[in-house]
Design an enzyme around this catalytic site. Structure first.
Site, PDB file in Angstrom:
ATOM      1  N   ASP A  17     -10.061  -4.595   8.844  1.00 15.51           N
ATOM      2  CA  ASP A  17      -9.108  -5.610   9.318  1.00 15.51           C
ATOM      3  C   ASP A  17      -9.742  -6.480  10.406  1.00 15.51           C
ATOM      4  OD1 ASP A  17      -7.345  -4.373   7.584  1.00 15.51           O
ATOM      5  OD2 ASP A  17      -6.543  -3.047   9.139  1.00 15.51           O
TER       6      ASP A  17
ATOM      7  N   HIS B 231      -2.604   0.182   9.126  1.00  9.75           N
ATOM      8  CA  HIS B 231      -3.293  -0.624   8.103  1.00  9.75           C
ATOM      9  C   HIS B 231      -2.272  -1.004   7.031  1.00  9.75           C
ATOM     10  CE1 HIS B 231      -6.489  -2.104   5.575  1.00  9.75           C
ATOM     11  NE2 HIS B 231      -6.202  -1.239   4.618  1.00  9.75           N
TER      12      HIS B 231
ATOM     13  N   ARG C  35       0.842  -1.209   0.000  1.00 11.28           N
ATOM     14  CA  ARG C  35       0.000   0.000   0.000  1.00 11.28           C
ATOM     15  C   ARG C  35       0.877   1.259   0.000  1.00 11.28           C
ATOM     16  NH1 ARG C  35      -2.122  -3.595   3.762  1.00 11.28           N
ATOM     17  NH2 ARG C  35      -4.306  -4.208   3.500  1.00 11.28           N
TER      18      ARG C  35
ATOM     19  N   ARG D 273     -11.987  -9.004   8.836  1.00 15.38           N
ATOM     20  CA  ARG D 273     -11.183 -10.106   8.278  1.00 15.38           C
ATOM     21  C   ARG D 273     -10.669 -11.013   9.393  1.00 15.38           C
ATOM     22  NH1 ARG D 273      -8.180  -6.245   3.885  1.00 15.38           N
ATOM     23  NH2 ARG D 273      -9.765  -6.454   2.265  1.00 15.38           N
TER      24      ARG D 273
HETATM   25  N1  NAD Z   1      -8.442   1.827   3.743  1.00  9.32           N
HETATM   26  C1  NAD Z   1      -8.855   0.658   3.283  1.00  9.32           C
HETATM   27  O1  NAD Z   1      -9.162  -0.252   4.033  1.00  9.32           O
HETATM   28  C2  NAD Z   1      -8.975   0.458   1.794  1.00  9.32           C
HETATM   29  C3  NAD Z   1      -9.710  -0.624   1.278  1.00  9.32           C
HETATM   30  C4  NAD Z   1      -9.792  -0.786  -0.103  1.00  9.32           C
HETATM   31  C5  NAD Z   1      -9.184   0.134  -0.958  1.00  9.32           C
HETATM   32  N2  NAD Z   1      -8.495   1.169  -0.428  1.00  9.32           N
HETATM   33  C6  NAD Z   1      -7.900   2.197  -1.281  1.00  9.32           C
HETATM   34  O2  NAD Z   1      -8.953   2.957  -1.853  1.00  9.32           O
HETATM   35  C7  NAD Z   1      -8.497   3.544  -3.077  1.00  9.32           C
HETATM   36  C8  NAD Z   1      -9.505   3.274  -4.190  1.00  9.32           C
HETATM   37  O3  NAD Z   1      -9.546   1.908  -4.507  1.00  9.32           O
HETATM   38  P1  NAD Z   1     -10.522   1.385  -5.672  1.00  9.32           P
HETATM   39  O4  NAD Z   1     -10.362  -0.069  -5.730  1.00  9.32           O
HETATM   40  O5  NAD Z   1     -11.875   1.990  -5.513  1.00  9.32           O
HETATM   41  O6  NAD Z   1      -9.816   2.042  -6.955  1.00  9.32           O
HETATM   42  P2  NAD Z   1     -10.524   2.375  -8.363  1.00  9.32           P
HETATM   43  O7  NAD Z   1      -9.414   2.605  -9.342  1.00  9.32           O
HETATM   44  O8  NAD Z   1     -11.546   1.356  -8.677  1.00  9.32           O
HETATM   45  O9  NAD Z   1     -11.282   3.747  -8.082  1.00  9.32           O
HETATM   46  C9  NAD Z   1     -10.618   4.940  -7.800  1.00  9.32           C
HETATM   47  C10 NAD Z   1     -11.415   6.062  -8.439  1.00  9.32           C
HETATM   48  O10 NAD Z   1     -10.840   7.308  -8.035  1.00  9.32           O
HETATM   49  C11 NAD Z   1     -11.046   8.204  -9.126  1.00  9.32           C
HETATM   50  N3  NAD Z   1     -10.161   9.357  -8.993  1.00  9.32           N
HETATM   51  C12 NAD Z   1      -8.840   9.426  -9.182  1.00  9.32           C
HETATM   52  N4  NAD Z   1      -8.406  10.690  -8.956  1.00  9.32           N
HETATM   53  C13 NAD Z   1      -9.487  11.422  -8.584  1.00  9.32           C
HETATM   54  C14 NAD Z   1      -9.684  12.764  -8.214  1.00  9.32           C
HETATM   55  N5  NAD Z   1      -8.684  13.642  -8.155  1.00  9.32           N
HETATM   56  N6  NAD Z   1     -10.932  13.161  -7.886  1.00  9.32           N
HETATM   57  C15 NAD Z   1     -11.974  12.298  -7.946  1.00  9.32           C
HETATM   58  N7  NAD Z   1     -11.842  11.007  -8.297  1.00  9.32           N
HETATM   59  C16 NAD Z   1     -10.619  10.573  -8.603  1.00  9.32           C
HETATM   60  C17 NAD Z   1     -10.744   7.353 -10.354  1.00  9.32           C
HETATM   61  O11 NAD Z   1     -11.266   7.931 -11.547  1.00  9.32           O
HETATM   62  C18 NAD Z   1     -11.403   6.045  -9.975  1.00  9.32           C
HETATM   63  O12 NAD Z   1     -12.728   5.957 -10.476  1.00  9.32           O
HETATM   64  C19 NAD Z   1      -7.114   2.943  -3.317  1.00  9.32           C
HETATM   65  O13 NAD Z   1      -6.119   3.840  -2.902  1.00  9.32           O
HETATM   66  C20 NAD Z   1      -7.106   1.695  -2.465  1.00  9.32           C
HETATM   67  O14 NAD Z   1      -5.805   1.299  -2.094  1.00  9.32           O
HETATM   68  C21 NAD Z   1      -8.383   1.344   0.915  1.00  9.32           C
HETATM   69  O1  LMR Z   2      -5.108  -4.215   0.227  1.00 13.95           O
HETATM   70  C1  LMR Z   2      -5.262  -3.102  -0.266  1.00 13.95           C
HETATM   71  O2  LMR Z   2      -4.379  -2.540  -0.920  1.00 13.95           O
HETATM   72  C2  LMR Z   2      -6.597  -2.406  -0.165  1.00 13.95           C
HETATM   73  C3  LMR Z   2      -7.093  -2.284   1.236  1.00 13.95           C
HETATM   74  O3  LMR Z   2      -6.221  -1.579   2.057  1.00 13.95           O
HETATM   75  C4  LMR Z   2      -7.495  -3.594   1.833  1.00 13.95           C
HETATM   76  O4  LMR Z   2      -7.028  -3.915   2.917  1.00 13.95           O
HETATM   77  O5  LMR Z   2      -8.306  -4.307   1.203  1.00 13.95           O
END
Ligand code: NAD
Ligand code: LMR
Length: 308
Positions: free
Chosen positions: A148, A175, A88, A151
């Site tokens: 987490d 995380h 990440r 999970r």
């Molecule tokens: N914290 C957590 O537990 C957790 C869990 C899952 C995913 N994530 C994170 O969440 C983020 C998104 O994941 P995802 O699978 O949805 O990705 P994704 O690529 O499916 O979606 C991301 C979206 O963000 C949009 N985007 C990019 N720049 C932008 C901006 N400046 N303004 C508005 N929209 C914008 C893109 O067009 C895209 O549609 C990633 O960084 C991923 O690592 C975190």
């Molecule tokens: O694993 C990742 O990169 C996305 C998110 O933080 C998750 O835990 O699913």
């Protein structure tokens, strides 16, 4: 309650869907930078309303923050997800700029908003929002621990061969693949410590499987997960919307709690109408305290890459 979700990708759409299905918000605005994408996702989701029985109005917007005005809660999911083999932390270069711009645009139109940060590396992105917006710390919440912990419960139930509803447990710390601290000594099945039923080795395996939960899914899916992340966010937003004072491990800005300062990292908090109503201090065993310190070191290392 008006909720904005920035990013209409996998996680953003899942957040919007679960929030709508739980039927506690009057309005969900989904915003994306990609032309027409959020509009399409919103329309598709609205066409599930009569099937799934919700009245939440979902609208999609291409990058027009005026439509997010007056949001009570905003969720930042914009940014790139990792691919198999990546950490990440490697996402910081692209996601820091996105998260900084997005949080300031949200605040311009919703000065009282509570922000939930999802984009990775999440603890560092939460810290970035804290440092760059100047919002009070109760209104900046990082989502990681709720996912987490879900999970962890899944893995515990698997090891115990028990229904998930029998199991309780929590994950604190950063995380990240190495930084999570599953609290195995506190985990229970129907109030009985799981150590009564599982060997030390099996519990260590549960802990390890939990920590690499995101990486395991990324390897299987080719991108990171979205259902459980969306469900975790929706539960947190519901706790805020309904002033539940419910306990979740969240990334919060610490000022001495758990012996840590000037860092955002996962600790148990109570979520209610003001966002983080309280940081809950629990007694950790010496080994857990040491793991928490080690986890904080990892988060600080990533924070040091930020240009604030
Ligand atoms: N914290 C957590 O537990 C957790 C869990 C899952 C995913 N994530 C994170 O969440 C983020 C998104 O994941 P995802 O699978 O949805 O990705 P994704 O690529 O499916 O979606 C991301 C979206 O963000 C949009 N985007 C990019 N720049 C932008 C901006 N400046 N303004 C508005 N929209 C914008 C893109 O067009 C895209 O549609 C990633 O960084 C991923 O690592 C975190
Ligand atoms: O694993 C990742 O990169 C996305 C998110 O933080 C998750 O835990 O699913």
């Amino acid at each position: 309650m008006k909720v904005t979700v920035v990013g209409a990708g996998a996680v953003g759409a899942s957040c919007a869907e679960y929030i709508a299905i739980k039927n506690f918000a009057s309005e969900v605005v989904v915003l994306d930078i990609k032309e027409g994408f959020a509009e399409g996702k919103a329309m598709d989701l609205m066409q599930t309303a009569s099937l799934n029985g919700f009245d939440t109005k979902i609208t999609g917007i291409t990058n027009d923050y005026s439509k997010t005005a007056g949001s009570d809660v905003a969720i930042i999911t914009s940014g790139i997800p990792r691919k198999p083999g990546m950490t990440r932390e490697e996402l910081i270069g692209i996601n820091a700029g996105i998260v900084k711009t997005v949080s300031s645009s949200l605040l311009e139109h919703s000065p009282n908003v509570i922000l939930i940060v999802v984009s990775n590396p999440m603890d560092t992105m939460t810290y970035l929002v804290h440092k760059t917006t100047g919002l009070p710390k109760n209104r900046i919440i990082g989502m990681g621990g709720a996912l987490d912990s879900a999970r962890f419960k899944y893995r515990l139930a698997e090891a115990l061969e028990a229904p998930i509803s029998d199991v309780d447990g929590m994950v604190i710390g950063g995380h990240s693949d190495t930084g999570m601290v599953p609290l195995t000594a506190h985990a229970t099945r129907n109030s009985i410590k799981v150590s009564e039923f599982l060997s030390e080795e099996r519990l260590a395996q549960v802990s390890e499987d939990t920590k690499v939960g995101g990486a395991t899914l990324t390897k299987l899916l080719g991108t990171s997960a979205w259902y459980a992340p969306g469900a975790a966010v929706s539960s947190m937003v519901q706790a805020i919307a309904c002033d539940q004072k419910k306990m979740f491990p969240c990334s919060a800005f610490l000022e001495g709690e758990y012996g840590l300062n000037d860092i955002c990292i996962g600790v148990p908090v109570l979520l209610g109408k003001n966002g983080i109503e309280k940081i809950v201090k629990i007694d950790l065993a010496e080994a857990e305290k040491a793991k928490m310190q080690e986890s904080a070191e990892g988060v600080r290392k990533t924070n040091s890459l930020l240009t604030l």
